[in-house]
Design a protein around this motif. Structure first.
Motif, mmCIF file in Angstrom:
data_model
loop_
_atom_site.group_PDB
_atom_site.id
_atom_site.type_symbol
_atom_site.label_atom_id
_atom_site.label_comp_id
_atom_site.label_asym_id
_atom_site.label_seq_id
_atom_site.Cartn_x
_atom_site.Cartn_y
_atom_site.Cartn_z
ATOM 1 N N ASN A 1 8.541 1.998 -0.330
ATOM 2 C CA ASN A 1 8.024 3.235 0.273
ATOM 3 C C ASN A 1 8.971 4.417 0.008
ATOM 4 O O ASN A 1 10.063 4.242 -0.537
ATOM 5 C CB ASN A 1 7.789 3.056 1.774
ATOM 6 N N LEU A 2 8.538 5.597 0.427
ATOM 7 C CA LEU A 2 9.281 6.831 0.165
ATOM 8 C C LEU A 2 10.676 6.817 0.776
ATOM 9 O O LEU A 2 11.653 7.241 0.139
ATOM 10 C CB LEU A 2 8.500 8.032 0.749
ATOM 11 N N THR A 3 10.767 6.335 2.017
ATOM 12 C CA THR A 3 12.056 6.320 2.714
ATOM 13 C C THR A 3 13.079 5.482 1.953
ATOM 14 O O THR A 3 14.228 5.889 1.759
ATOM 15 C CB THR A 3 11.874 5.736 4.131
ATOM 16 N N GLU A 4 12.620 4.301 1.526
ATOM 17 C CA GLU A 4 13.537 3.426 0.783
ATOM 18 C C GLU A 4 13.933 4.039 -0.558
ATOM 19 O O GLU A 4 15.080 3.915 -1.000
ATOM 20 C CB GLU A 4 12.878 2.057 0.554
ATOM 21 N N LEU A 5 12.994 4.734 -1.180
ATOM 22 C CA LEU A 5 13.305 5.350 -2.471
ATOM 23 C C LEU A 5 14.338 6.467 -2.290
ATOM 24 O O LEU A 5 15.292 6.592 -3.068
ATOM 25 C CB LEU A 5 12.037 5.906 -3.119
ATOM 26 N N GLU A 6 14.131 7.263 -1.250
ATOM 27 C CA GLU A 6 15.062 8.366 -1.004
ATOM 28 C C GLU A 6 16.474 7.823 -0.730
ATOM 29 O O GLU A 6 17.467 8.324 -1.280
ATOM 30 C CB GLU A 6 14.583 9.217 0.181
ATOM 31 N N ILE B 1 0.819 -1.209 0.000
ATOM 32 C CA ILE B 1 0.000 0.000 0.000
ATOM 33 C C ILE B 1 0.855 1.262 0.000
ATOM 34 O O ILE B 1 0.489 2.284 -0.578
ATOM 35 C CB ILE B 1 -0.965 -0.047 1.220
ATOM 36 N N SER B 2 2.059 1.178 0.594
ATOM 37 C CA SER B 2 2.913 2.374 0.694
ATOM 38 C C SER B 2 3.510 2.767 -0.649
ATOM 39 O O SER B 2 4.043 3.867 -0.793
ATOM 40 C CB SER B 2 4.030 2.129 1.713
ATOM 41 N N LEU B 3 3.379 1.893 -1.653
ATOM 42 C CA LEU B 3 3.845 2.265 -2.990
ATOM 43 C C LEU B 3 3.053 3.436 -3.551
ATOM 44 O O LEU B 3 3.567 4.229 -4.346
ATOM 45 C CB LEU B 3 3.725 1.072 -3.946
ATOM 46 N N ALA B 4 1.790 3.547 -3.113
ATOM 47 C CA ALA B 4 0.948 4.625 -3.632
ATOM 48 C C ALA B 4 1.529 5.995 -3.289
ATOM 49 O O ALA B 4 1.335 6.966 -4.020
ATOM 50 C CB ALA B 4 -0.472 4.495 -3.070
ATOM 51 N N ASP B 5 2.287 6.077 -2.164
ATOM 52 C CA ASP B 5 2.900 7.353 -1.782
ATOM 53 C C ASP B 5 3.903 7.839 -2.818
ATOM 54 O O ASP B 5 4.130 9.037 -2.961
ATOM 55 C CB ASP B 5 3.627 7.211 -0.432
ATOM 56 N N LEU B 6 4.528 6.895 -3.533
ATOM 57 C CA LEU B 6 5.543 7.297 -4.517
ATOM 58 C C LEU B 6 4.939 8.139 -5.632
ATOM 59 O O LEU B 6 5.616 8.951 -6.249
ATOM 60 C CB LEU B 6 6.232 6.062 -5.121
ATOM 61 N N LEU B 7 3.648 7.948 -5.895
ATOM 62 C CA LEU B 7 3.006 8.671 -6.987
ATOM 63 C C LEU B 7 2.881 10.160 -6.688
ATOM 64 O O LEU B 7 2.616 10.953 -7.578
ATOM 65 C CB LEU B 7 1.619 8.082 -7.282
ATOM 66 N N ARG B 8 3.058 10.537 -5.420
ATOM 67 C CA ARG B 8 2.963 11.956 -5.065
ATOM 68 C C ARG B 8 4.187 12.726 -5.526
ATOM 69 O O ARG B 8 4.185 13.946 -5.580
ATOM 70 C CB ARG B 8 2.778 12.108 -3.551
ATOM 71 N N ILE B 9 5.263 12.006 -5.822
ATOM 72 C CA ILE B 9 6.480 12.669 -6.299
ATOM 73 C C ILE B 9 6.284 13.037 -7.766
ATOM 74 O O ILE B 9 5.846 12.206 -8.560
ATOM 75 C CB ILE B 9 7.691 11.718 -6.185
#
Length: 586
Positions: free
Chosen positions: A120-125, A93-101
């Motif tokens: 998730n965002l933290t891992e992407l950053e 579900i936390s993958l959806a946060d990536l779309l905000r970028i």
DNA sequence: GCCGTTTTCGGCCCGACTGTTTTCAGTCG
């Protein structure tokens, strides 16, 4: 959880989440579109989804068919949704946060997930900082840098900007554009032109025979911090003040289609394109393409609408809320304008937390062409605002009479009060004090987080007080920081309709409360509406513009607003409400 | 997944810009 109550916004965001996850999963695009459309439709719904569900009328909502109505049913019955639970087992579900970028969409999110195990965002950053992204297929060093910048931008700004925080600056930019030598015309577009309560970014559109020159001047201006896209006809920048803007430039003969496209809403423009398609035409922001490949060009919006046999649609109505059908049938509303307004019924003076005297406020109101102003200072219990005791009301009346004598008949000053609705729903003044006032506004300022039933009953009790004429800023929301109270609006609107009390559209840009959705519903139910600035200084009379935007978005015509009534009709209405016995619940 | 004045099945809006590419995919509005 025994209480499965979900409001329209919560159901809508559930479907938006489903759409995001399905998109990352790689589902059929039109299925995704269907979920998004259903979510939009629920957001625009003025009835409580709970009520529509109980009435068995879910499938009458546009964009909601069998499958989605069954999901709403399950959500409202059980508070859960098996489909979503199974989906989140497949797609984190936390993958959806990536779309905000910005610059990260479903394909990139899926790539990061499948090829780098990022969820998730933290891992992407962390991966971007470690330089682990630019080895992935289709991702280079520039993309990696953009993504990192995008993540930082996320924490730097909130998602949407209040209209009042953007419009004055946008007008400065617009004025600068209009002064450029090669420009023919320029306008605000997007949600600013539609007067939405909050905007994403500033959309600007211009016409010129030399688009390149305009683009260069725009992107190289000193107030631009960063250029994120710069093309021949479209560019995108971020200003030093943190606001983002996009500029489109068209040649003058294509300005009509360009203006429609950039004004949106997306849903409205989509409807028009569907209509074009049914006629074998293809509508874009550049032209209408005929079947034989030739182009029809439009220098104004009206010509485009005329192709479809429609009236020109005012921007505030372009939300796919029935305006297309109305325009086809020639029954668009005759929207209220500033010239229709003759009264401001909610203002403050130095007697409480206002900054100007009664006379100064009345003079400023007169200067703006108003015929009636109500001074409605706070009642005693709102201590922070220096509220008035009943004794002080007597003294204030004398000052109003003096100001009235000084100003003569050019403007009528009413003595009112903005009375606190206390936590049990009683009012802050005794009935005999209220009876002496010309107008009573009752407002909630505290206890906004009370449970739904409690806060609703509080408001209902206030509405049933026969001395109350107007409910001020009904929900108590503050944009963008605070959600309004969790009111049962079905009950609130029914009570307003029964008691004849007016509901306010508070024009302060941080309030705009009632919002456009409920203001429209109120008007349909025959509830009187009052649009007021809540001015604490003469400069705040200008905020009426924001309230008018909300009123127009609500399809309001002059007769829906008590502020358009001649002074004698208004005062007759006010005095007819005095001393009326409370209407008992049937 | 929704929807119907060509359809209850087979469609479903359009184009600019960017980056990583040898002709295009992804994102955005």
């Amino acid at each position: 959880m025994y209480n499965h109550f979900m409001n329209n916004r919560e159901v809508a965001s559930t479907f938006r989440l489903i759409a995001d996850l399905l998109e990352i999963k790689g589902e059929n695009l039109y299925k995704i579109l269907a979920y998004r459309r259903a979510a939009e439709s629920l957001t625009n719904l003025s009835r409580d989804v709970q009520e529509v569900w109980q009435a068995g009328e879910l499938e009458q909502i546009p964009g909601i068919g069998k499958a989605i109505s069954e999901k709403i049913d399950e959500l409202l019955r059980t508070g859960r949704l098996g489909f979503l639970e199974r989906l989140t087992e497949e797609v984190p579900i936390s993958l959806a946060d990536l779309l905000r970028i910005s610059d990260v969409g479903p394909k990139k999110a899926a790539l990061f997930w499948h090829q780098a195990g990022i969820t998730n965002l933290t891992e992407l950053e962390a991966a971007a900082r470690a330089g682990k992204l630019h080895n992935l297929p289709g991702v280079g060093e520039k993309s990696e840098a953009r993504i990192l910048a995008g993540i930082e931008a996320l924490s730097r700004r909130s998602t949407r900007t209040p209209l009042g925080a953007a419009l004055p600056f946008a007008r400065q930019v617009l004025a600068w554009l209009r002064a450029l030598p090669s420009i023919q015309s320029a306008d605000l577009a997007g949600s600013l032109r539609r007067m939405r309560a909050t905007i994403g970014d500033i959309d600007l559109v211009a016409s010129s025979h030399d688009p390149g020159l305009i683009m260069k001047a725009f992107t190289e201006h000193g107030w631009v911090r960063h250029v994120s896209a710069a093309g021949e006809t479209k560019s995108s920048v971020e200003f030093h003040n943190g606001l983002r803007a996009q500029l489109w430039v068209y040649t003058p003969e294509r300005y009509g289609t360009g203006l429609i496209h950039t004004t949106g809403s997306k849903e409205h423009a989509l409807r028009l394109r569907e209509m074009a398609q049914k006629r074998g035409l293809s509508l874009s922001d550049r032209s209408i393409l005929n079947p034989d490949g030739s182009e029809q060009l439009f220098d104004s919006e009206a010509g485009v609408y005329a192709v479809f046999g429609m009236e020109w649609v005012p921007p505030e109505l372009r939300e796919d809320r029935g305006e297309i059908q109305a325009a086809l049938e020639g029954r668009l509303p005759h929207l209220v304008t500033q010239a229709d307004l003759t009264a401001d019924l909610h203002t403050h003076s130095t007697w409480s937390d206002g900054q100007l005297t009664i006379r100064e406020m009345a003079e400023a109101a007169r200067q703006r062409g108003l015929k009636v102003i109500a001074i409605t200072d706070h009642s005693a219990s709102l201590g922070v605002a220096g509220g008035l005791s009943p004794d002080e009301l007597v003294a204030q009346r004398r000052e109003i009479q003096a100001a009235q004598a000084y100003l003569g008949e050019s403007i009528q000053i009413l003595q009112g009060a903005e009375v606190e609705i206390l936590s049990n729903g009683s009012l802050d003044y005794r009935d005999e004090d209220l009876a002496k006032l010309d107008i009573v506004i009752a407002s909630l300022h505290s206890g906004l987080r009370q449970p739904r039933q409690q806060v609703t009953e509080r408001l209902v009790r206030a509405m049933r007080n026969p001395h109350v004429d107007v409910i001020g800023h009904p929900s108590g929301r503050l944009i963008p920081d605070r959600e309004g109270a969790d009111l049962d609006m079905e009950v609130v609107l029914d009570t307003a309709a029964q008691t004849g009390v007016a509901l306010e559209i508070n024009a302060h840009p941080a309030r705009l409360d009632l919002d456009d959705i409920y203001a429209r519903r109120s008007a349909e139910m025959g509830i009187p509406i009052s649009i007021n600035t809540d001015a604490h200084h003469s400069s705040e009379f200008d905020n009426i513009e924001y309230g008018l935007g909300t009123a127009r978005r609500a399809w309001l015509e002059p007769q829906h607003l008590i502020n358009t009534w001649p002074a004698d009709r208004l005062t007759a209405w006010l005095s007819s409400r005095e001393g009326q016995p409370p209407v008992e619940r049937a």
